[in-house]
Design a protein around this motif. Structure first.
Motif, PDB file in Angstrom:
ATOM      1  N   GLU A   1      34.081  36.303  41.541  1.00  0.00           N
ATOM      2  CA  GLU A   1      34.483  36.392  40.134  1.00  0.00           C
ATOM      3  C   GLU A   1      33.390  37.025  39.285  1.00  0.00           C
ATOM      4  O   GLU A   1      33.651  37.909  38.461  1.00  0.00           O
ATOM      5  CB  GLU A   1      34.831  34.996  39.614  1.00  0.00           C
ATOM      6  N   LYS A   2      32.118  36.589  39.494  1.00  0.00           N
ATOM      7  CA  LYS A   2      31.021  37.151  38.702  1.00  0.00           C
ATOM      8  C   LYS A   2      30.790  38.620  39.038  1.00  0.00           C
ATOM      9  O   LYS A   2      30.466  39.424  38.155  1.00  0.00           O
ATOM     10  CB  LYS A   2      29.746  36.346  38.946  1.00  0.00           C
TER      11      LYS A   2
ATOM     12  N   GLU B   1      33.104  40.786  39.990  1.00  0.00           N
ATOM     13  CA  GLU B   1      34.147  41.585  39.344  1.00  0.00           C
ATOM     14  C   GLU B   1      33.938  41.663  37.837  1.00  0.00           C
ATOM     15  O   GLU B   1      34.246  42.686  37.210  1.00  0.00           O
ATOM     16  CB  GLU B   1      35.516  40.991  39.681  1.00  0.00           C
ATOM     17  N   GLN B   2      33.412  40.595  37.235  1.00  0.00           N
ATOM     18  CA  GLN B   2      33.089  40.651  35.807  1.00  0.00           C
ATOM     19  C   GLN B   2      32.007  41.693  35.533  1.00  0.00           C
ATOM     20  O   GLN B   2      32.080  42.447  34.553  1.00  0.00           O
ATOM     21  CB  GLN B   2      32.642  39.271  35.313  1.00  0.00           C
ATOM     22  N   ASN B   3      31.009  41.741  36.415  1.00  0.00           N
ATOM     23  CA  ASN B   3      29.964  42.758  36.261  1.00  0.00           C
ATOM     24  C   ASN B   3      30.542  44.164  36.412  1.00  0.00           C
ATOM     25  O   ASN B   3      30.169  45.089  35.672  1.00  0.00           O
ATOM     26  CB  ASN B   3      28.864  42.551  37.305  1.00  0.00           C
TER      27      ASN B   3
ATOM     28  N   ILE C   1      33.622  45.131  35.721  1.00  0.00           N
ATOM     29  CA  ILE C   1      34.411  45.485  34.533  1.00  0.00           C
ATOM     30  C   ILE C   1      33.501  45.899  33.385  1.00  0.00           C
ATOM     31  O   ILE C   1      33.812  46.835  32.631  1.00  0.00           O
ATOM     32  CB  ILE C   1      35.316  44.301  34.138  1.00  0.00           C
TER      33      ILE C   1
ATOM     34  N   ASN D   1      40.258  44.512  28.856  1.00  0.00           N
ATOM     35  CA  ASN D   1      39.776  43.326  29.567  1.00  0.00           C
ATOM     36  C   ASN D   1      40.191  43.424  31.031  1.00  0.00           C
ATOM     37  O   ASN D   1      40.711  44.453  31.476  1.00  0.00           O
ATOM     38  CB  ASN D   1      40.300  42.040  28.916  1.00  0.00           C
ATOM     39  N   GLU D   2      39.978  42.329  31.775  1.00  0.00           N
ATOM     40  CA  GLU D   2      40.248  42.378  33.213  1.00  0.00           C
ATOM     41  C   GLU D   2      41.717  42.648  33.532  1.00  0.00           C
ATOM     42  O   GLU D   2      42.036  43.132  34.618  1.00  0.00           O
ATOM     43  CB  GLU D   2      39.799  41.067  33.882  1.00  0.00           C
TER      44      GLU D   2
END
Length: 643
Positions: A518-519, A521-523, A525, A547-548
């Protein structure tokens, strides 16, 4: 000619009927009963009638047209019929009529006396003893005597005159709706005949308590609800009420159904709009690289796209067996095999070649090569004997030395303290003993290499699965970044020794880097949004707040280069993503509400992310120029579609 007929009215009580039967002169009695008579209210009345008639030596026949009465009579065991014949002589026999009237008067007085006895036994002494009741009773009695009336409590007066029917005719039972007087002669009236005076039987003193109207009224009031007639009236009222209620419910149900149908038709016919929207989509492929840090370090010295990782290590051990492929011919024809020598003493023991080993069954085997057996060791607080695998050969040739697994002692140490502490065991049978040469399986170097390779892969797989089970699906492990350390490995027997299979034992430790999916994929994005702001494929993407949900990510994590001492890592990532712009559906609905179909094009032009649109207004009853989108936005449906 006398006739054995008694006519029973519809409201005549069972007590009255029983008394009539008792006083009747004939042994065979025909009861002509009207339809709907109280007698037919229940089978109990008919059973009582039959029982009392039999006590008095009477035979009962019921003549009626009441179907219920016929059924109940049959159940009670009473003969019934539809017709009664009347004799010709009864026409002019006035004595019959006189006798009938006399008996009827006696019957009435008898009923009064029975009722008097019933009332006297009812209630406590002071239940009816009130002054007003006594005065009313005396006045009522006096008036009744003055009028020379026969006492009658509750029954209606009946006309007991009889109609004379010609002999050739048959008498049919009377319908409840017909007057009872139709079967009674209009020419004669029992009142015209002299009647015997039975008043002598009536008590003359008020204290005899012969007749008390207050008691009768009280009894009628208390038991009125039990009267069959009252019950019939209540039943009729209840039936009428039930019919009215059912009719009302049917009307109400019809009204409700009509309202629902009208409302449903109105709801269906209300205007509504269906809008299918296809949005623009953009493909973006990009290579990214960012550094990683351990979680326990200070994050302030790293940028927002830094990658957080965790170092993890796990150790495992495994022992596997593999078949032997080598072959060798034994020329000395002596049995050979492998044994393991154990040393439980505190000092190493040197054994020379040809040292003897004695099996349990008394077979001597000799050591092929001299060895030094290591002493006992203490590992993790536990004593472990020293051991070594060696080859032995039978002292003599012969098949009898091809023994199975056994325990061996060293005869040369007999009598010394080490005799019990140094011993040997075999796990495989001895082979090759015989009078002629024999081919046996022996271990080759290829067998050992294959065993080590397969054991390492299996142990590595086991450790990685164990790590993944501990971390769960949210964490990612890259097997390309595994650091493997083989702590120990061994294969036995060694090369050249006879054996059917070899055993490989290995201990391994694995280190690797794991990180949060999750982290990560946040990075990604964050990096993708930065890339779109710097190099957008279309201008309006730069102004959108993505956003995602706008990114359909397909990520390939490449090998991680990491430095355990510096607690840093660098990872390369290849991203292939589909970018779908945002669309504010509520604002679109508000913009379209109340607009004609011809006016919608200008509104759709204000949304550059819309690639294609299909508008449908229902019901489609008007020309396109007059069709309007509903004012109520809840009647507007916007569906996002893909091409």
């Amino acid at each position: 000619m006398k006739k054995n007929i008694i006519y029973i009215g519809s409201d005549e009580e069972i007590i009255s009927i029983v008394n009539k039967v008792k006083m009747f002169a004939f042994k065979e009695v025909v009861l002509v009963v009207q339809k709907g008579a109280i007698l037919f209210q229940g089978i109990v009345n008919l059973k009582i009638l039959k029982r009392e008639a039999e006590k008095n030596g009477k035979k009962i026949i019921i003549a009626t047209q009441d179907q219920r009465g016929k059924v109940l009579s049959a159940k009670a065991g009473i003969v019934f019929t539809d017709f009664v014949e009347v004799g010709e002589k009864a026409k002019n026999d006035s004595s019959v009529l006189k006798q009938m009237e006399t008996k009827k008067e006696k019957l009435k007085i008898s009923e009064e006396i029975d009722k008097k006895k019933f009332l006297n036994k009812l209630g406590t002494e002071n239940f009816f003893q009130q002054k007003e009741d006594l005065i009313d009773s005396l006045n009522y009695l006096r008036d009744s005597r003055d009028k020379s009336a026969v006492f009658n409590f509750s029954e209606k007066k009946k006309d007991f005159s009889r109609e004379i029917i010609p002999p050739e005719k048959k008498f049919i039972s009377v319908s409840p709706k017909e007057s009872f007087s139709k079967v009674v002669s209009q020419e004669k009236n029992y009142q015209n005949y002299p009647m015997k005076n039975y008043t002598a039987d009536i008590p003359s003193s008020p204290t005899d308590n012969f007749f008390q109207p207050s008691k009768e009224e009280e009894i009628q009031r208390l038991f009125a609800s039990r009267s069959p007639i009252a019950n019939n009236k209540k039943s009729e009222a209840k039936t009428k009420k039930s019919y009215f209620l059912k009719k009302t419910l049917k009307i109400l149900s019809f009204v409700i159904l009509l309202v629902v149908v009208v409302a449903g038709v109105f709801y269906i016919m209300r205007p509504r709009a269906e809008i299918d929207v296809v949005l623009e989509r953009f493909l973006l492929e990009k290579n990214f690289s960012w550094k990683g840090i351990l979680d326990e370090r200070d994050f302030s010295s790293f940028s927002e796209n830094d990658f957080h990782f965790e170092m993890i290590q796990e150790e495992g051990e495994i022992t596997l067996s593999f078949p032997v492929t080598g072959k060798k011919t034994i020329s000395d024809k002596k049995a050979r095999g492998m044994i393991t020598i154990y040393n439980e003493s505190s000092s190493a023991q040197k054994l020379v070649a040809t040292t003897r080993f004695l099996s349990k069954d008394g077979k001597i085997f000799r050591l092929v090569e001299g060895v030094i057996v290591p002493e006992m060791k203490i590992e993790n607080g536990k004593a472990e004997p020293g051991s070594i695998d060696v080859e032995v050969v039978a002292d003599e040739a012969g098949e009898e030395f091809n023994i199975g697994a056994s325990v061996f002692s060293i005869p040369g140490l007999s009598g010394s303290p080490k005799h019990e502490k140094i011993y040997a065991k075999s796990v495989q049978a001895m082979k090759g003993g015989g009078l002629s040469g024999e081919e046996v399986s022996v271990v080759t170097q290829k067998d050992i290499d294959i065993a080590l390779e397969k054991t390492q892969k299996e142990l590595e797989k086991t450790i990685v699965e164990k790590i993944k089970a501990q971390l769960g699906e949210e964490k990612i492990i890259l097997e390309e970044s595994l650091e493997k350390d083989i702590i120990s490995s061994s294969v036995s027997p060694s090369v050249g020794l006879p054996a059917e299979e070899i055993q490989c034992q290995m201990v391994m430790k694995i280190k690797t880097v794991t990180f949060s999916r999750e982290k990560a994929e946040q990075n990604l994005i964050v990096l993708l949004k930065k890339e779109l702001n710097e190099n957008p494929p279309v201008a309006y993407l730069k102004e959108m707040d993505l956003n995602e949900k706008n990114f359909d990510l397909n990520v390939d994590y490449e090998k991680i280069n990491w430095n355990e001492e510096k607690k840093e890592a660098e990872i390369n990532v290849f991203v292939r993503t589909i970018i779908t712009p945002s669309l504010n559906v509520d604002n679109l609905k508000k913009s379209l509400a109340g607009k004609k179909e011809t006016e919608t094009k200008k509104i759709f032009d204000e949304y550059p992310q819309i690639k294609k649109i299909e508008l449908g207004i229902m019901p489609d009853l008007l020309p396109q120029a007059l069709n309007k989108i509903p004012e109520d936005i809840s009647r507007i449906s916007v569906n996002l579609k893909e091409e």
